[in-house]
Scaffold this motif. Structure first.
Motif, PDB file in Angstrom:
ATOM      1  N   CYS A 243      21.835 -56.828 -22.832  1.00 28.17           N
ATOM      2  CA  CYS A 243      20.803 -56.847 -21.793  1.00 28.17           C
ATOM      3  C   CYS A 243      20.722 -55.477 -21.142  1.00 28.17           C
ATOM      4  O   CYS A 243      21.718 -54.966 -20.605  1.00 28.17           O
ATOM      5  N   MET A 244      19.547 -54.867 -21.194  1.00 23.10           N
ATOM      6  CA  MET A 244      19.335 -53.533 -20.622  1.00 23.10           C
ATOM      7  C   MET A 244      18.276 -53.567 -19.528  1.00 23.10           C
ATOM      8  O   MET A 244      17.695 -52.539 -19.174  1.00 23.10           O
ATOM      9  N   CYS A 245      18.051 -54.741 -18.960  1.00 26.37           N
ATOM     10  CA  CYS A 245      16.981 -54.878 -17.950  1.00 26.37           C
ATOM     11  C   CYS A 245      17.238 -53.993 -16.730  1.00 26.37           C
ATOM     12  O   CYS A 245      16.327 -53.347 -16.204  1.00 26.37           O
ATOM     13  N   LYS A 246      18.475 -53.958 -16.260  1.00 26.87           N
ATOM     14  CA  LYS A 246      18.799 -53.176 -15.069  1.00 26.87           C
ATOM     15  C   LYS A 246      18.554 -51.690 -15.320  1.00 26.87           C
ATOM     16  O   LYS A 246      17.964 -51.005 -14.475  1.00 26.87           O
ATOM     17  N   ARG A 247      19.011 -51.205 -16.453  1.00 23.41           N
ATOM     18  CA  ARG A 247      18.794 -49.791 -16.767  1.00 23.41           C
ATOM     19  C   ARG A 247      17.311 -49.512 -16.979  1.00 23.41           C
ATOM     20  O   ARG A 247      16.822 -48.436 -16.625  1.00 23.41           O
ATOM     21  N   VAL A 255      14.397 -49.931 -23.429  1.00 20.49           N
ATOM     22  CA  VAL A 255      13.663 -51.187 -23.338  1.00 20.49           C
ATOM     23  C   VAL A 255      14.632 -52.305 -23.675  1.00 20.49           C
ATOM     24  O   VAL A 255      15.383 -52.211 -24.655  1.00 20.49           O
ATOM     25  N   CYS A 256      14.668 -53.344 -22.872  1.00 17.55           N
ATOM     26  CA  CYS A 256      15.543 -54.488 -23.131  1.00 17.55           C
ATOM     27  C   CYS A 256      14.860 -55.394 -24.148  1.00 17.55           C
ATOM     28  O   CYS A 256      14.052 -56.254 -23.803  1.00 17.55           O
ATOM     29  N   PHE A 257      15.203 -55.190 -25.423  1.00 19.98           N
ATOM     30  CA  PHE A 257      14.606 -55.998 -26.474  1.00 19.98           C
ATOM     31  C   PHE A 257      15.155 -57.423 -26.480  1.00 19.98           C
ATOM     32  O   PHE A 257      14.568 -58.307 -27.093  1.00 19.98           O
ATOM     33  N   LEU A 258      16.289 -57.630 -25.790  1.00 23.00           N
ATOM     34  CA  LEU A 258      16.846 -58.978 -25.743  1.00 23.00           C
ATOM     35  C   LEU A 258      15.927 -59.912 -24.971  1.00 23.00           C
ATOM     36  O   LEU A 258      15.698 -61.068 -25.386  1.00 23.00           O
TER      37      LEU A 258
END
Length: 520
Positions: A243-247, A255-258
């Motif tokens: 999860c890369m939503c915060k970054r 981009v949070c591809f998850l």
């Protein structure tokens, strides 16, 4: 002989030791004490009369011997035991003198005998047989003419290869999109014979390992059997989304591809996505990864080739990026670039290419300890005497193995010979590898490999080896595990074992032929 005086002193101490009496005195004891007091009083009066007659005067500066009368009766009850003390001192001095005479003679003879035995043992273990000494000059001359690579030449070539590959990798990074969705490539690590120092004139292949890291938003998970109670030589690399939503909200560089799969980049915009291009069922695929890397290197070469004055020709391979470099002088070398994923921080890698007869395929990656072995050879070189012969022994055997074996897939590989040497480097004294012991070291390696072939058992050098230097990083699970048998396949296949014996015989016959030609 020295025991008699000691027994005499012990008996003397028991006889003259003062006996303890109780405070309860009977009439007989009191009578003896009064009689003794009367004798002392009488003796004191006699001494005073003698002193007055001789006009002696007491002087505290006089010694105690001067104050003792020379005519004192022997049985008057005033004996103080000094002559026994003097006698005891003389006896003790005699005993010590006797020991001083005898013990050095014994120690000297013992040390001499022990020294002679040790020297003979060392000669038996580390000395060269008289019959084989004349062959060493022949071996040295052959090595210098056909096998040896000049240390300066080898070192400069290794430096050139690593510098060239790192230039290619830098161009590869520039060829990747800014928002990277494919593996990140670190600088290469030189491994194998050239970088360990036992390269030969026959071997013209230089191998480097390029560690691959997951791009932002993805993780690599190494799956092996190490934690299931059994050690295997292969493993799988699972790719998972993070999860890369915060970054993405804070920095905006990913981009949070998850959580936003609809935003996965298309091939037309930013190149292939790792999960689609390089994976099979969420596991990194060997052939797909190598094919992608080969295409990337081809693009990078177009950018870097003006810097170099040689021709580069890619060679076909499904497990390695193989490049043939042709120089203007007519010399050519081959550079094998293998990709690897590190297992945690252990310096153990899962790589796209395994041993000489063990190739990676599909989603199965091969485990390698090449970095630990490289560090081991560097560690050994710091402890051996000047100009050691250990690498020369290995080079000679590798030369005959590669020049005499016509089989493309030999049973006995360079790694088997190298394993024998690594075991001997720990078992034998560092001084056994002096340059004058070149022939004997070669004989030891042949003996070790022959014994392993007869027993069909060659123990892995790193796994389960309690003697392996603790300074070299290795997971504790591998240090304490049961060592695998590298000849297990020979024990299971008699035909394969017979072929291995045949190959070993070819190498030994080649060495014998070398000496026979010289004698003729």
């Amino acid at each position: 002989m020295a025991l008699g005086p000691l027994i005499f002193l012990a008996v003397l101490a028991l006889v003259h030791h003062p006996r303890m009496v109780s405070d309860d005195r009977d009439q007989a004891t009191l009578a003896r004490l009064q009689e003794h007091e009367h004798r002392l009083t009488h003796e004191r009066g006699r001494l005073e009369r003698e002193l007055n007659q001789k006009e002696w005067s007491w002087d505290p500066r006089r010694s105690q011997e001067d104050l003792v009368p020379s005519d004192l009766p022997a049985g008057d009850g005033t004996w103080d035991g000094w002559h026994y003390v003097v006698l005891s001192i003389l006896i003790i001095f005699g005993c010590s003198r006797y020991s001083m005479k005898k013990e050095p003679s014994y120690d000297s003879s013992s040390d001499s005998a022990g020294s002679t035995t040790t020297t003979e043992d060392c000669d038996d273990m580390d000395g060269e047989p008289e019959s084989s000494r004349p062959n060493q000059p022949v071996l040295e001359a052959f090595y210098d003419r056909h096998v040896k690579m000049e240390p300066g030449d080898l070192e400069s070539m290794c430096d050139f290869v690593t510098s060239f590959v790192n230039d290619l990798l830098e161009a590869c990074r520039r060829a990747l999109p800014y928002q990277n969705t494919l593996p990140l490539l670190e600088n290469c690590i030189g491994i194998g014979s050239a970088f360990e120092g036992w390269h030969t004139q026959v071997s013209q292949t230089y191998t480097v390992l390029v560690p691959a890291l997951p791009p932002k938003g993805l993780s690599f998970w190494v799956e092996t059997g190490d934690f299931e109670g059994s050690l295997s030589g292969h493993g799988h690399i699972s790719v998972e989304m993070d999860c890369m939503c915060k970054r993405e909200r804070l920095l905006g560089d990913v981009v949070c591809f998850l959580h936003h799969p609809e935003r996965e980049p298309s091939d037309a915009k930013q190149g292939a996505f790792l999960m689609h291009a390089l994976c099979t069922s969420s596991h990194l695929d060997v052939e797909k990864t190598i094919r992608w890397f080969q295409e990337l290197v081809a693009q990078a070469w177009h950018e870097t080739h003006p810097k170099y004055n040689f021709d580069l020709a890619p060679q076909p391979s499904s497990t390695v990026c193989r490049l043939k470099l042709g120089f203007r002088s007519g010399r050519s070398i081959t550079v094998d670039i293998i990709l690897g994923v590190q297992q945690s921080n252990s310096l153990v890698f899962l790589v796209t290419q395994g041993g000489e007869t063990d190739r990676a395929a599909g989603t199965t990656w091969r485990k390698t300890f090449a970095v630990q072995e490289l560090l081991f050879f560097k560690w050994v070189s710091q402890r051996l005497p000047k100009d050691p012969c250990h690498l020369k022994c290995l080079q000679i055997l590798i030369y005959f193995r590669e020049s005499l074996s016509s089989d493309k897939n030999p049973v006995l590989t360079n790694y088997h010979y190298k394993t024998c040497l690594m075991h001997l480097l720990l078992h034998r004294s560092p001084w056994a590898w002096e340059s004058r012991n070149f022939l004997q070291g070669l004989q030891y390696m042949l003996w070790y490999l022959d014994t392993a072939l007869q027993k069909k058992h060659l123990q892995h050098f790193l796994i389960g080896n309690i003697s392996f230097p603790i300074r070299i990083p290795l997971p504790q699970a591998l240090r304490t595990a049961a060592p695998p048998n590298l000849f297990e396949h020979l024990a299971a296949d008699p035909a394969l074992h017979a072929e291995a014996l045949k190959e070993f015989l070819e190498v030994t016959e080649g060495l014998k032929a070398l000496w026979s030609e010289h004698e003729e």
